[in-house]
Design a protein around this motif. Structure first.
Motif, mmCIF file in Angstrom:
data_model
loop_
_atom_site.group_PDB
_atom_site.id
_atom_site.type_symbol
_atom_site.label_atom_id
_atom_site.label_comp_id
_atom_site.label_asym_id
_atom_site.label_seq_id
_atom_site.Cartn_x
_atom_site.Cartn_y
_atom_site.Cartn_z
ATOM 1 N N THR A 1 42.709 13.218 -4.166
ATOM 2 C CA THR A 1 43.029 14.075 -3.022
ATOM 3 C C THR A 1 42.304 15.415 -3.111
ATOM 4 O OG1 THR A 1 45.045 14.886 -4.120
ATOM 5 C CG2 THR A 1 45.281 13.004 -2.637
ATOM 6 N N GLY A 2 42.168 15.950 -4.306
ATOM 7 C CA GLY A 2 41.445 17.205 -4.467
ATOM 8 C C GLY A 2 39.977 17.056 -4.130
ATOM 9 N N ILE A 3 39.396 15.919 -4.494
ATOM 10 C CA ILE A 3 37.984 15.663 -4.224
ATOM 11 C C ILE A 3 37.752 15.468 -2.727
ATOM 12 C CG2 ILE A 3 36.059 14.118 -4.742
ATOM 13 C CD1 ILE A 3 37.706 13.378 -7.333
ATOM 14 N N ALA A 4 38.641 14.702 -2.087
ATOM 15 C CA ALA A 4 38.524 14.483 -0.643
ATOM 16 C C ALA A 4 38.695 15.792 0.124
ATOM 17 C CB ALA A 4 39.564 13.455 -0.189
ATOM 18 N N ALA A 5 39.635 16.635 -0.315
ATOM 19 C CA ALA A 5 39.850 17.924 0.346
ATOM 20 C C ALA A 5 38.627 18.825 0.187
ATOM 21 C CB ALA A 5 41.088 18.605 -0.221
ATOM 22 N N TYR A 6 38.014 18.792 -0.986
ATOM 23 C CA TYR A 6 36.781 19.560 -1.198
ATOM 24 C C TYR A 6 35.709 19.144 -0.192
ATOM 25 C CZ TYR A 6 32.267 20.825 -3.158
ATOM 26 O OH TYR A 6 30.976 21.291 -3.300
ATOM 27 N N LEU A 7 35.503 17.841 -0.066
ATOM 28 C CA LEU A 7 34.480 17.336 0.857
ATOM 29 C C LEU A 7 34.770 17.742 2.295
ATOM 30 C CD1 LEU A 7 33.268 13.687 0.130
ATOM 31 C CD2 LEU A 7 32.026 15.842 -0.069
#
Length: 274
Positions: free
Chosen positions: A160-166
């Motif tokens: 979720t953190g990676i998707a939010a970053y993108l």
């Protein structure tokens, strides 16, 4: 002269405190030096491993940097409604996560899912920045094949953190977060409250910082009985997310790995993946 009971008690207390201090330092040191083994639980696949899935797929190897190979699975449907770029949790590999994402293929979506470095067949040195860079590389790859407004970003747990970053750096159609966290630092503070984890952690994944810059629609799913990522952490994330763009769906009784079993989750997914 024999020692008094008070002196003997003081001596014992000093010994106990000394042991506790040594244990505290040892555990804190372990948290620092072994945090990757606590945070990331990859399984490794042989290079010649053959994936078996119910739906048609293409296996892909991407090279975002020297000495790095990112293994990915690209499910393709005949008339896709769009494509989901899926970032999985902290354990396992594509042989497991590919099967999980076929749930979305059945809803007539193409799905692209990668294994992080050191997971499955993917190789390369792990770091927080590497997660972000590899994710952007996969996003750019999809832009060669899809319009940006056809790309849905989906993160689960760690992802979720990676998707939010993108989502904060690009303009996808939407962002879907399953069991999200305010930050990994926030989760670590909850789990290890007596340690200065802000000084120990090399991986923070500050979803709270990314989410404020997301302009696309955001949907979050979280269970009230999640023992891995506390429900309160997701509530804190909701509080800082853009209110007009964010839908937060609470799954009463849901834990970390079973939200798909709940009607609230399935109805929510049907709504956002029309």
């Amino acid at each position: 002269m024999s020692s008094t009971p008070q002196n003997r008690l003081r001596t014992r207390l000093k010994k106990v405190l000394k042991v506790l201090l040594i244990l505290y330092v040892m555990i804190g040191t372990s948290l620092y030096f072994f945090q990757e083994k606590l945070l990331f639980l990859p399984t490794v696949l042989e290079a010649d491993y053959e994936y078996q899935f119910e739906h048609p797929f293409e296996e892909i190897f991407l090279k975002p940097a020297d000495n790095v190979s990112i293994n990915a699975i690209h499910f393709k449907t005949e008339n896709p409604k769009g494509v989901i770029l899926y970032f999985h949790g902290n354990a396992g590999d594509l042989s497991r996560w590919g099967t999980i994402t076929e749930f979305f293929v059945k809803k007539d979506y193409d799905v692209f899912i990668m294994d992080y470095r050191t997971y499955g067949k993917s190789t390369g040195k792990l770091s927080e920045q590497a997660f972000y860079e590899d994710a952007q590389f996969c996003y750019d790859y999809l832009l060669e094949h899809y319009a940006e407004n056809d790309i849905t970003l989906y993160g689960r747990s760690l992802g979720t953190g990676i998707a939010a970053y993108l989502a904060s750096k690009n303009e996808p159609k939407q962002l879907i977060l399953e069991t999200p966290y305010f930050s990994i630092l926030d989760v670590a503070k909850h789990r290890f409250p007596i340690f200065p984890v802000e000084l120990l952690l090399k991986y923070t994944f500050p979803t709270n910082e990314f989410i404020v810059d997301v302009s696309c629609p955001i949907t979050m799913f979280h269970g009230t009985d999640d023992s891995v990522v506390p429900y309160v952490s997701a509530e804190k994330l909701k509080a800082v997310a853009p209110a007009k763009n964010t839908m937060f769906i609470t799954i009463e009784g849901g834990s970390h790995n079973n939200l798909i079993d709940f009607e609230e989750y399935r109805m929510g997914i049907e709504s956002v993946l029309r």
